[in-house]
Design an enzyme around this catalytic site. Structure first.
Site, PDB file in Angstrom:
ATOM      1  N   ASP A  23     -20.364  -4.343   1.530  1.00  0.00           N
ATOM      2  CA  ASP A  23     -20.009  -3.539   0.346  1.00  0.00           C
ATOM      3  C   ASP A  23     -19.889  -2.068   0.705  1.00  0.00           C
ATOM      4  OD1 ASP A  23     -22.892  -3.633   0.804  1.00  0.00           O
ATOM      5  OD2 ASP A  23     -23.064  -2.412  -1.003  1.00  0.00           O
ATOM      6  N   GLU A  63     -25.705  -3.900  -0.358  1.00  0.00           N
ATOM      7  CA  GLU A  63     -26.724  -3.015   0.223  1.00  0.00           C
ATOM      8  C   GLU A  63     -26.755  -1.682  -0.508  1.00  0.00           C
ATOM      9  OE1 GLU A  63     -28.404   0.019   3.070  1.00  0.00           O
ATOM     10  OE2 GLU A  63     -26.482   0.009   2.070  1.00  0.00           O
TER      11      GLU A  63
HETATM   12 ZN   LIG Z   1     -24.743   1.524   5.000  1.00  0.00          ZN
END
Ligand SMILES: [Zn+2]
Length: 417
Positions: free
Chosen positions: A83, A178
């Site tokens: 992401d 994340e």
């Molecule tokens: Zn990162």
């Protein structure tokens, strides 16, 4: 020792897939489009001939490069997140390759007000002669962390084509989300089945990070006393004013993100909302030394006590919630994990540098979930911004480092505890 990697083309292909995470969402992954990259990586890993290639229901991607030696060795995991940060658009990223960078300002063509200059980005001075990749001015680049993804994919391609490089079992893991702090939320550690790991999500060439913040979230709820504004004299206590007084009482020259650096911790109000009867202040609390978080909570409590003491009848509640812990607490028990990475960098002709992260990584959580997991450089710089860039040569050096690293692990006998 150029190994003829194709990492630049690979990286430029991945960054064109929009994988912006959504902090408002409660689904997993937080945005469905992240799966577009999961599926591309899944197909490419199959084509490269890896084993146990899996794309699970949560969009985690797993794969195995099997051991090519007879003796038992620990399973090493390499992990990156797919992401990108929601701070800046990740839609229609147009990657631009600037070969043989001269140090002159790079004007991003789709918004000429976006200019990458050595004065603002001194690391660029070390990259003269390198090939740089930037976005075109309207979006972030997504080197955080598609540089890591491309490095791991290119490592897989290299190892599959070079069986003469001896190594133990290697697990590959790509995670969603994340950037919204949820990267390992649905991760099945049994399925991952690895002993030690490395995230590829660091910045400058040669950096190895084995220390993160320890992090709590604190919520302060102020309760006032409501009354009709026309007849409130001596009765009303406005919770908005309590919350404001509390925030105003925080130190102005210390103990905040804007006044601290290196190993200094802080508290940071991230939101304030409420009304006459009740107002809520959300804070994040950070330090590398976990034991100090308790001290910080007590200090917040003292400031809140002090605020309400001037207003008899007012009340407050303080709630503290653990977010993540400094990976060093785990990594100090297995110092060889980071030490092997340093040796690998030396073998690859680099100068390793231990660094600390003023934040957390997937590795902070993974370390406490049973997978000790420091963080290795990728070359990603000026992340979460339109001026984000990466050096192709830095990515190549990261692959060289991993090729050395798997061979160092291979040379160390292993008896599982
Ligand atoms: Zn990162």
């Amino acid at each position: 020792m150029s190994k003829n990697y194709n990492v630049a083309q690979r990286f430029m292909r991945y960054v064109q897939i929009d994988t912006t995470a959504d902090p408002q969402s409660s689904t997993f992954p937080s945005s469905a489009k992240q799966r577009d990259l999961s599926e591309m990586l899944y197909q490419e890993l199959l084509q490269l001939g890896l084993q146990d290639v899996e794309l699970d229901e949560w969009s985690y991607v797993f794969a195995t490069i099997p051991s090519n030696v007879a003796h038992p060795l620990p399973t090493i995991c390499f992990c990156s997140h797919m992401d990108t940060a929601p701070d800046c658009s990740g839609t229609d990223v147009k990657p631009l390759l600037h070969t043989n960078y001269t140090g002159a300002p790079i004007v991003l063509p789709d918004d000429p007000s976006q200019v990458l200059r050595t004065e603002d980005h001194p690391y660029l001075l070390q990259k003269i002669g390198d090939d740089l990749i930037t976005a075109s001015g309207l979006t972030l680049l997504g080197a955080d962390d598609k540089a890591g993804v491309a490095i791991i994919m290119e490592l897989a391609a290299y190892l599959m084509a070079h069986p003469e490089v001896k190594h133990g079992p290697i697990r590959i893991l790509f995670t969603p989300d994340e950037e919204v702090g949820r990267g390992v939320e649905q991760l099945d550690m049994q399925k991952l089945n690895a002993h030690f790991g490395y995230t590829l999500d660091g910045g400058p060439l040669g950096d190895i990070e084995d220390e993160t913040f320890s992090a709590d979230a604190a919520t302060l709820v102020f309760h006032g006393v409501s009354a009709h504004p026309g007849y409130a004299k001596g009765k009303m206590i406005n919770a908005i004013k309590l919350a404001s007084e509390f925030v105003a009482s925080l130190p102005k020259d210390s103990w905040s993100p804007e006044t601290t650096e290196k190993r200094e911790g802080f508290v940071h109000p991230t939101s304030i909302e409420g009304g006459l009867e009740k107002a809520v202040v959300q804070l994040i609390v950070r330090d590398h030394d976990t034991s100090l978080l308790q001290t910080y909570a007590e200090r917040l409590k003292a400031l809140a006590e002090n605020t309400i003491s001037a207003h008899p009848g007012a009340r407050y509640e303080l709630h503290v919630q653990e977010q993540y812990r400094n990976m060093k607490e785990i990594l100090k028990e297995v110092p060889f994990v980071a030490a092997y990475a340093e040796q690998a960098m030396l073998n690859a002709g680099l100068t390793p540098k231990r660094a600390i992260i003023r934040g957390g990584t997937d590795g902070s959580r993974l370390s406490f979930m049973g997978l000790p997991c420091p963080n290795i450089f990728t070359g990603e710089m000026a992340i979460h911004s339109k001026l984000e860039y990466v050096s192709v040569q830095d990515m190549e050096k990261a692959i060289d480092t991993l090729v050395e690293l798997v061979q160092i692990w291979e040379k160390h006998p292993w008896t599982q505890a």
